[in-house]
Design a protein around this motif. Sequence first.
Motif, mmCIF file in Angstrom:
data_model
loop_
_atom_site.group_PDB
_atom_site.id
_atom_site.type_symbol
_atom_site.label_atom_id
_atom_site.label_comp_id
_atom_site.label_asym_id
_atom_site.label_seq_id
_atom_site.Cartn_x
_atom_site.Cartn_y
_atom_site.Cartn_z
ATOM 1 N N SER A 44 0.835 -1.199 0.000
ATOM 2 C CA SER A 44 0.000 0.000 0.000
ATOM 3 C C SER A 44 0.865 1.243 0.000
ATOM 4 O O SER A 44 0.590 2.207 -0.720
ATOM 5 C CB SER A 44 -0.896 0.022 1.234
ATOM 6 O OG SER A 44 -1.803 -1.037 1.206
ATOM 7 N N ASP A 48 -5.813 -0.380 -4.707
ATOM 8 C CA ASP A 48 -5.251 -0.973 -3.491
ATOM 9 C C ASP A 48 -6.231 -1.968 -2.884
ATOM 10 O O ASP A 48 -7.159 -1.587 -2.168
ATOM 11 C CB ASP A 48 -4.908 0.125 -2.469
ATOM 12 C CG ASP A 48 -4.078 -0.429 -1.309
ATOM 13 O OD1 ASP A 48 -3.772 -1.631 -1.329
ATOM 14 O OD2 ASP A 48 -3.748 0.348 -0.396
ATOM 15 N N GLU A 49 -6.015 -3.230 -3.174
ATOM 16 C CA GLU A 49 -6.905 -4.301 -2.703
ATOM 17 C C GLU A 49 -8.374 -3.938 -2.885
ATOM 18 O O GLU A 49 -9.146 -3.895 -1.926
ATOM 19 C CB GLU A 49 -6.632 -4.626 -1.232
ATOM 20 C CG GLU A 49 -5.163 -4.969 -0.998
ATOM 21 C CD GLU A 49 -4.939 -5.664 0.317
ATOM 22 O OE1 GLU A 49 -5.899 -6.259 0.845
ATOM 23 O OE2 GLU A 49 -3.799 -5.636 0.808
HETATM 24 MG MG LIG Z 1 -2.239 -2.501 2.150
#
Ligand SMILES: [Mg+2]
Lengths: 251, 240, 240, 218, 218
Positions: free
Chosen positions: B41, B161-162
């Motif tokens: 991240s 991000d995910e």
């Molecule tokens: Mg992360």
Amino acid sequence: GKDKEVVTTGKEEDANGKTLRIVTDANYAPFEFLEGNKVVGFDIDFIKAVAKEAGYEAKVESVGWDPIFVEIESKRADVAVSAITVNDERKQTYDFSVPYFLSTNKILVPEKSDIKSGDELKGNSIAVQTGTTGQEAVEKLLGKNHKDIKKFENNNLAIQELLQGGAAAVVADNTVVEEYVKNNPDQKLKVVEDSQAFNEEFYGLMFPKGSELKADFDKAVNAIYENGKYAEIYKEWFGVEPDLETLKAQQ
Amino acid sequence: MIKIENLKKSFGDNEVLKNVNAIVSPQEVVVVIGPSGSGKSTFLRCINQLETITAGHIFIEGLDTTDKKVNINKVRTEVGMVFQHFNLFPHKTVMENIMLAPLKVRKVSKEQATQRGMNLLKKVGLAEKANAYPDSLSGGQKQRVAIARALAMEPKIMLFDEPTSALDPEMVGEVLEVMKQLAREGMTMVVVTHEMGFAKEVGDRVIFMDEGYIVEENIPSEIFNHPQQERTKAFLSKVL
Amino acid sequence: MIKIENLKKSFGDNEVLKNVNAIVSPQEVVVVIGPSGSGKSTFLRCINQLETITAGHIFIEGLDTTDKKVNINKVRTEVGMVFQHFNLFPHKTVMENIMLAPLKVRKVSKEQATQRGMNLLKKVGLAEKANAYPDSLSGGQKQRVAIARALAMEPKIMLFDEPTSALDPEMVGEVLEVMKQLAREGMTMVVVTHEMGFAKEVGDRVIFMDEGYIVEENIPSEIFNHPQQERTKAFLSKVL
Amino acid sequence: MSFRWDIIFEYAPFLLKGALLTIGLSVSSILIGTFLGLLIGLGKIMRNKVLAAPFYFYVTVFRGTPLLVQIFLIHFGIVPFFTGETNAVAAGVIALSLNAAAYIAEIFRAGIQSIDNGQMEGARSLGMTHAQTMIHVVLPQAFKRMIPPLGNEFIVLLKDSSLLCVIAAPELMYWGKAMGSQYFKVWEPYLACAFIYLFLTLVLSFALNGLERRLKTV
Amino acid sequence: MSFRWDIIFEYAPFLLKGALLTIGLSVSSILIGTFLGLLIGLGKIMRNKVLAAPFYFYVTVFRGTPLLVQIFLIHFGIVPFFTGETNAVAAGVIALSLNAAAYIAEIFRAGIQSIDNGQMEGARSLGMTHAQTMIHVVLPQAFKRMIPPLGNEFIVLLKDSSLLCVIAAPELMYWGKAMGSQYFKVWEPYLACAFIYLFLTLVLSFALNGLERRLKTV
Ligand SMILES: [Mg+2]
Ligand SMILES: Nc1ncnc2c1ncn2[C@@H]1O[C@H](COP(=O)(O)OP(=O)(O)OP(=O)(O)O)[C@@H](O)[C@H]1O
Ligand SMILES: Nc1ncnc2c1ncn2[C@@H]1O[C@H](COP(=O)(O)OP(=O)(O)OP(=O)(O)O)[C@@H](O)[C@H]1O
Ligand SMILES: [Mg+2]
């Protein structure tokens, strides 16, 4: 509650005399005020003398202004002495002794002010202490609860209002205003006198309605008028002779 | 398109990224995988400088965005980002969410913004939700709105991000579908994800990160079938 | 062991469970699957009456727990529950988390609670974390502590509500491993999960719920390979 | 002890007039205080500690000293300094506003910081500036959360306005005291004032609850 | 206007004595108020609306009327009713405690409701009773969150104790007023009091911040 400041005035103990609880608001020099933690003033010396004359022991306690009335009305205190002005509305709720002090109200104004009499107060805003003869006098002049009258908790604040330009004049006991002018020459204030405009106002001792003490105290007040004790105390605090004739005439 | 040189990032004493170098070519889809806390991240957030970087350079289309003279807000309009938790504005409707940045940043007209917003909503299959508030949407719908919102700025690059890890399993598919479509249309994308299926199917290249380093990178078939590094092998054995 | 008869549950006007009947035999592992909002959590929470049920009966070891005369706290000591978000007590250490209920509810001695707590921590592989606070643990560790905490009351049945869905992918395995071990030891379990691998490997029976009904139930191999109902087929096509 | 209803009736017009001034003082002070509080709250959350320091100092001084003292200083010091004369109503509004601003600043700060950082990041990642994000994204949400504490502050302000009687601002308590000193009564004026204050605060709470509920459904 | 340092020095011993009483009054009131506030706060969150009603009423009345009125009613009504005589310090502690309790009740309620419901469910699912869960799980966590608002309330209380000068409780403000009326001065007494109050509140904030930080690391 051990911190409460209690000042017993009976130096010469009267073993048979009942101890009276006397309440005041020690916030009105030179009548009653705190010197350190002692309540002193004209009223205090006066009540001391009168109580002794009447055969009681006096325990003076400063409880604050509003509390005086609750204490007296609920009969938890016997007498109140606090430069209390006698008027008809108050007589509805309380009993008062014969007058013990003639209050002459005077006007405190800035040196440059052109107010020269009571009448010229009209149209200006005037600061007074709530519940004093000063308030009574001004209200008689302008009308009750007139919008130009600013009522403060004490004369100290009323004078402050004058100094900062929020009022054109302060009306209060002559002793209060004269004392102030004497002690604060740098403030450039002067005292205006107008005995015509202001009625005579009197202070009285205040009792619960129907108190049996009233008769004793009325007698005692007159007694110290006669024996010179009153004049002695008066001179000590105000430096002049009292006007005993007017006081007696009021009875 | 993106060139990252000697990127370092510390939080206090904690060095989270330790000398990262990477290049993303135009129209490429790069998938970043790695264990929790490895810095994925942070890496992504450094690209559009949501984190101020400690050392190194990031070039976007040749421009060094770490240069103080560069207007970072301008750069960010070129780089869309989609977060794990959507970060939609709950006090605005779906359409308002999408229109806000174009109106305030790009200063496009209201009609144009509305029209473009509607097209994007159609694209992510949510035209009928234009006036709904985010709270009334399912997770998958929220994430599709977040994608549309990022696309409304017409970015040249998209960072994810995910995007599916906060979703219920049935909703993962609909979001991945939108992402696949974007990839087919030639969007340059950097995607942090645990969805290995997506990585295999859509990724042009997979980067495996661990402890602040890029440990290994390769085309998906290679990395999944023939990982070179021990750490990569250990990680893949757990998640596949 | 558990017998559920005509269970109904409404939240206001919203009828979430509509006449659910089910039996769980001793030592059986029942896996509950179904789309989001279908009532799986509510079903589980009704079993130990974290939700007051609207109608129906729930028998646990023959005792009708919906009877007002039954002490529900007593029943709950027999039914352990593990939540999606762990619900550990953040102001207590791992060991204190585990010992609290035995000390206060079962009134066991401190030594006994400590000893038993230590054994449970060894079982879930976290003996060295006894004095750590939950905040310092990873998600997988937290969930294993939560399992140990539930086991400390020596329940006869364990309920699991998506125990792995808030975890990073690498940590899912360690939690499922603990659950598998429990199943091997003969614990009666009801598990709501999206982990189809676990359902296939450990489940004795799979229940598919949708819109407040049990739509289909069968042994795992049958339900995954030959689903009978259209809704089951549609759901499985999305998540497998 | 007899309860003198008659003097309450006699003073009713004054109490009413006083109550109107109390309302006026409170409403203007909450408006000004909210505005100042927003600025001070934003000042306090500045990254630059040197720039933020005066705002910290302001909040510390105003929260650390009794309102009574602030009223005196403003009435006898600040207002005459600028206008050459005292004005109880002006001083009252200033004192209450400045005092409330210190508390409201904290409410703002807490409200802003309660908004999930993801909101800021979501907007910044779209290229919006910090100011744009504050105005369009963070503050609208923070405002909503601030309504309950702001409501409390408003109620506190309403009651604190009673202290203005010491500088002879003719609000509710001033007339209550005037009534008391005319008749030397305590229960009648204070109970009458208490009921009027209670009425005002209840109406206020009611209105604030309504507002809160309406905002929640949006 | 000359600033009379001499009268401040003269009154310094009394101001000090007053400050000590102020501290004593505030500390005892916050302790009693916190205890009462907990009970009232728990009362307000009871499911049974009829049982909860008196607690709502209490909070409404005490938050809806000025503290000044409450002080008078307690000093002249409640205390003498039980003991037969007035006692300013006792009345002061009672009035401040009862008033603070209303505010603290809200702090408790908010603190308890801020604890995630999962904590309650986690504990109940282990067979713990509602009371056990409250005592061992919810309240310890709620207490921690309540320290900042309780600290605020403590500071408010400390300053509010200055109102006790109206019933002649010899606390700090009482001596400030005595000083002012002896010398007909405003700035000296009020500024002196302001500095002492500021000092007290700063020491208090500092101590509370320390406590908060220590609790956070646990
Ligand atoms: Mg992360
Ligand atoms: N704002 C921050 N302040 C301090 N430390 C941080 C911050 N953000 C991240 N970290 C730390 O940096 C490290 C890397 O975090 P990062 O979020 O980049 O990992 P990740 O690979 O994205 O993990 P995940 O898969 O859990 O999202 C972690 O150790 C984390 O604790
Ligand atoms: N406390 C509650 N109050 C009102 N409605 C609720 C409550 N809890 C659940 N519901 C509603 O009940 C329905 C079923 O919820 P439930 O949590 O049981 O579903 P689920 O199958 O567990 O879904 P998920 O997979 O998302 O956890 C949903 O529509 C939900 O909105
Ligand atoms: Mg669920």
